[in-house]
Design a protein around this motif. Structure first.
Motif: not given
Length: 142
Positions: A25-30, A62-66
């Motif tokens: 829901h907060t990481r559309p890349d996955i 990719t912890i810093d992605h969002g």
């Protein structure tokens, strides 16, 4: 699904995929990858668990992605859609997806297998456009 492949512990797989669904829901890349692995919740095989582990490794790196929201001085609505044609090898159904931006900020996104088998790439694209347009009209009404 591979014929005769070894199965993994169903409960563990379901717990991991459930957590990934929540995180998507907060990481559309996955979101797309999680949607694919969630199709095998009832009979997860070793290959499916390997994909889940690969998603976890990706997240670790990719912890810093969002998703970033910032003021851009406007509330212009933009939408983008795409679809593949008969992308699922199992049932030949297409997958369509869209995302919408309000004021330059990502607010909604979706990737979903279409309900029917499209007879052409144009039909698959039109179905995807219809889903995206429905979402834009809903946002406009808000």
């Amino acid at each position: 699904m591979e014929e005769g492949a070894k199965l993994v512990e169903k409960e563990r797989y379901q717990r991991l995929v459930g957590k990934l669904i929540y995180l998507s829901h907060t990481r559309p890349d996955i979101a797309y990858a999680v949607g694919v692995v969630s199709q095998f919740m009832h009979q997860p095989q070793i290959a499916h668990m390997e994909v889940v582990c690969r998603i976890m490794r990706y997240l670790k790196g990719t912890i810093d992605h969002g998703v970033l929201f910032k003021s851009n001085g406007h509330l212009k609505i933009q939408g983008y859609t795409d679809a593949d044609w008969a992308g699922d090898k199992g049932d030949r159904r297409s997958t369509s997806g869209y995302f919408t931006l309000v004021g330059g900020n990502l607010v909604t996104w979706r990737s979903k297998k279409q309900k029917v088998v499209a007879l052409s790439c144009a039909e698959a694209e039109f179905r995807g456009i219809a889903q995206g347009l429905t979402e834009i009209l809903w946002i406009r009404k808000l």
